[in-house]
Structure formats: structure tokens, C-alpha cells
Design an enzyme around this catalytic site. Structure first.
Site, PDB file in Angstrom:
ATOM      1  N   GLU A  38       8.900  -4.638  10.976  1.00  0.00           N
ATOM      2  CA  GLU A  38       9.358  -3.318  10.529  1.00  0.00           C
ATOM      3  C   GLU A  38       9.861  -2.461  11.674  1.00  0.00           C
ATOM      4  O   GLU A  38       9.216  -2.378  12.731  1.00  0.00           O
ATOM      5  CB  GLU A  38       8.225  -2.583   9.791  1.00  0.00           C
ATOM      6  CG  GLU A  38       8.652  -1.197   9.301  1.00  0.00           C
ATOM      7  CD  GLU A  38       7.691  -0.559   8.312  1.00  0.00           C
ATOM      8  OE1 GLU A  38       7.988   0.591   7.907  1.00  0.00           O
ATOM      9  OE2 GLU A  38       6.683  -1.163   7.936  1.00  0.00           O
ATOM     10  N   ASP A  47       0.827  -1.210   0.000  1.00  0.00           N
ATOM     11  CA  ASP A  47       0.000   0.000   0.000  1.00  0.00           C
ATOM     12  C   ASP A  47       0.864   1.263   0.000  1.00  0.00           C
ATOM     13  O   ASP A  47       0.352   2.371  -0.094  1.00  0.00           O
ATOM     14  CB  ASP A  47      -1.033   0.008   1.138  1.00  0.00           C
ATOM     15  CG  ASP A  47      -0.406  -0.036   2.523  1.00  0.00           C
ATOM     16  OD1 ASP A  47       0.833  -0.020   2.625  1.00  0.00           O
ATOM     17  OD2 ASP A  47      -1.174  -0.097   3.513  1.00  0.00           O
TER      18      ASP A  47
END
Length: 293
Positions: free
Chosen positions: A191, A53
Site C-alpha cells: 500500500e 477492516d
């Protein structure tokens, strides 16, 4: 050109990813958002292509990922699928398409597979998303989890901040990792987590971790293609974890600038870029034009 072209590569499946993990061979992941970016990623031998995204910003010029909607993601997934012959394609469920509940998430995941032509989906969130991951994987759709820094939730996290910097924070990321593994995710993106923490978490799991800003102790790595190829103007902010492997912007800029100059000076098109006509036909055409005046 060490890697074979897609036609020579065997199709990558979730089974392939598991076997790479068992052999301790690092898993390569990169984002793509359209036909050309997927074409080159597949030809260069990526194991997984993620229709991330992040395309909200890098392909559509939006402020952040929360703006992109289902229909836009599906359009980009289809474009990527048309170019990809070997890599495993994972589509990113956009914000708002899975948080309401497991049924909504499954419905979105089914659309991604049927209309987007991806092989699996990615969604953000840890323990709280376990029932949702279980619902999707129970229906036979592979899920790539995403823990640590979850960009769709940046407003709640106070921006893009490193996660797991304290013992408690690191335990929380581990708890998320174990929960998504238990729920049936085939791998998890980790992440912006300190490298030693990500490595310890990776060692505690029996599924692969895909690091982004989480060090080399993960089972694989992912980067945004536009960032790592340098396809952006000079001076743009880049996260610390991005290594710029190319300078696509400068190369494109040079080519387009040269084209502009050659058009202005009439150097382009040169005779070799044009189609011929016989003298007789040209003379006949000129005569016909004259007679119409």
C-alpha cells in the site's frame, strides 16, 4: 455482462491465485462488508473478496480502523461468506487481535475461519510479523500479508504517508516483502508505495503482490468497494489512488428522493402495487364493519 454468474465459476482457491500469478494474469481483489456488497462482487467475477477492516469507517461510521473489534469483524465475515460462492474470502484481523504474539494471532485466525467462515486472514506488518505469519500458515490457514503503508499503525507513521520514497525506505519495504514471503504468506498487499519501487519488489518475489496505491507493476489490485463504486456523499475525501468507477450515491439518492415525493403526492402505491378483493367480499366486510358501529 461478460463474466459468468457465481454458479458458473469455479471455486477460487490459493492454488488458483498461484496459477494466475504464474500465468502473469492480474489478480482482482475488492472489499465487501455485508451480504449485498459480497453478492455483487462475487457475481462480477472478483478473484478475492477481502472483508477489510476499512468496514470500520465505510460500514460502521467509525473514525478509523483501530476501533473495530473481533466480534464486529466476525459478524461481517459471516455476512460476506453467505453471499460468496466462488471468490476466495480473506478476513482482516483487527488491531489488537494478533499483535501480542503468534499464539494470540493463531487463535484469532482460527476464529475467523471457524466462526467467520473465511478461507484465510490478512494482517499488517513486515519482518516483525514473520514469526506470527509462520505460526498461522503452519496451522494450515492462508495469510495475506500487508506491507508499505499499514493503516492500523498510522499513529506511529505520522498519518497516511507514502512509504518507500527513499532508497532506504524502499529497501525496508523489500526486506518486509521477503520476510513475509519466507514466513509463508501466499501474497502481500503493498500500500502507498511509489510504482517503480513496488514493481521492482514484485519482480524480486516469487509470490503475488496486490497493489493499492502502488502502480500497475503489482501482480493484482485491491480497492475499497464503497470508494470505487462512488457510494458516498459528494465532497468526501478520497485517496489519490482511488478511481471512481460508479456513482452509487447519486443513484440511491435519486431513487429514495423520488419515492419520498411519490408517497407525499400519493402517486405511490399505484393500483398495480396493491392486492385485489372481490366486490362481494368487500361489500360483506363493509356491512360487517357498519354493524359493529
Amino acid at each position: 455482462m461478460g463474466n459468468p454468474l457465481p454458479s458458473d465459476r469455479k471455486k477460487v482457491t490459493v492454488g488458483t491465485i498461484r496459477s494466475l500469478y504464474k500465468k502473469k494474469e492480474p489478480i482482482t481483489v475488492i472489499t465487501a462488508h455485508d451480504f449485498p456488497s459480497a453478492h455483487v462482487a462475487d457475481a462480477a467475477g472478483m478473484d478475492i473478496i477481502l472483508v477489510g477492516d476499512s468496514l470500520a469507517m465505510v460500514a460502521l461510521g467509525m473514525e478509523d480502523t483501530s476501533e473495530v473489534v473481533m466480534e464486529e469483524m466476525l459478524l461481517h465475515c459471516r455476512s460476506v461468506a453467505r453471499a460468496t460462492k466462488a471468490a476466495l474470502i480473506i478476513g482482516d484481523l483487527p488491531m489488537g487481535s494478533y499483535e501480542i504474539g503468534p499464539d494470540q494471532a493463531l487463535e484469532s485466525a482460527i476464529r475467523f475461519v471457524k466462526q467467520g467462515r473465511v478461507h484465510g486472514v490478512k494482517l499488517e506488518g513486515g519482518a516483525e510479523m514473520a514469526p506470527t505469519i509462520k505460526r498461522i500458515t503452519s496451522a494450515g490457514i492462508p495469510v495475506l500479508a500487508h506491507i508499505g503503508l499499514t493503516p492500523q499503525r498510522q499513529n506511529a507513521l505520522g498519518g497516511f504517508r507514502v512509504q518507500g520514497k527513499t532508497a532506504d525506505g524502499a529497501l525496508s519495504v523489500l526486506k518486509d516483502a521477503l520476510a513475509v514471503q519466507e514466513a509463508g504468506a501466499f501474497a502481500a498487499v503493498i500500500e502507498a508505495v511509489p510504482a517503480p519501487v513496488a514493481e521492482l519488489i514484485t519482480n524480486k518475489l516469487n509470490m503475488p503482490t496486490i497493489g493499492i496505491g502502488a502502480g500497475s507493476g503489482c501482480s493484482g489490485q485491491v480497492l475499497v468497494q464503497v470508494d470505487m463504486t462512488g457510494n458516498f456523499p459528494p465532497g468526501r475525501f478520497l485517496p489519490k489512488f482511488v478511481k471512481k468507477y460508479g456513482d452509487v450515491w447519486s443513484e440511491s439518492f435519486r431513487a429514495i428522493e423520488t419515492y419520498r415525493d411519490e408517497v407525499k403526492s400519493r402517486q405511490y402505491p399505484a393500483p398495480e402495487h396493491t392486492y385485489p378483493i372481490s366486490q362481494e367480499e368487500l361489500a360483506a366486510f363493509e356491512k360487517a364493519v357498519d354493524s359493529k358501529e
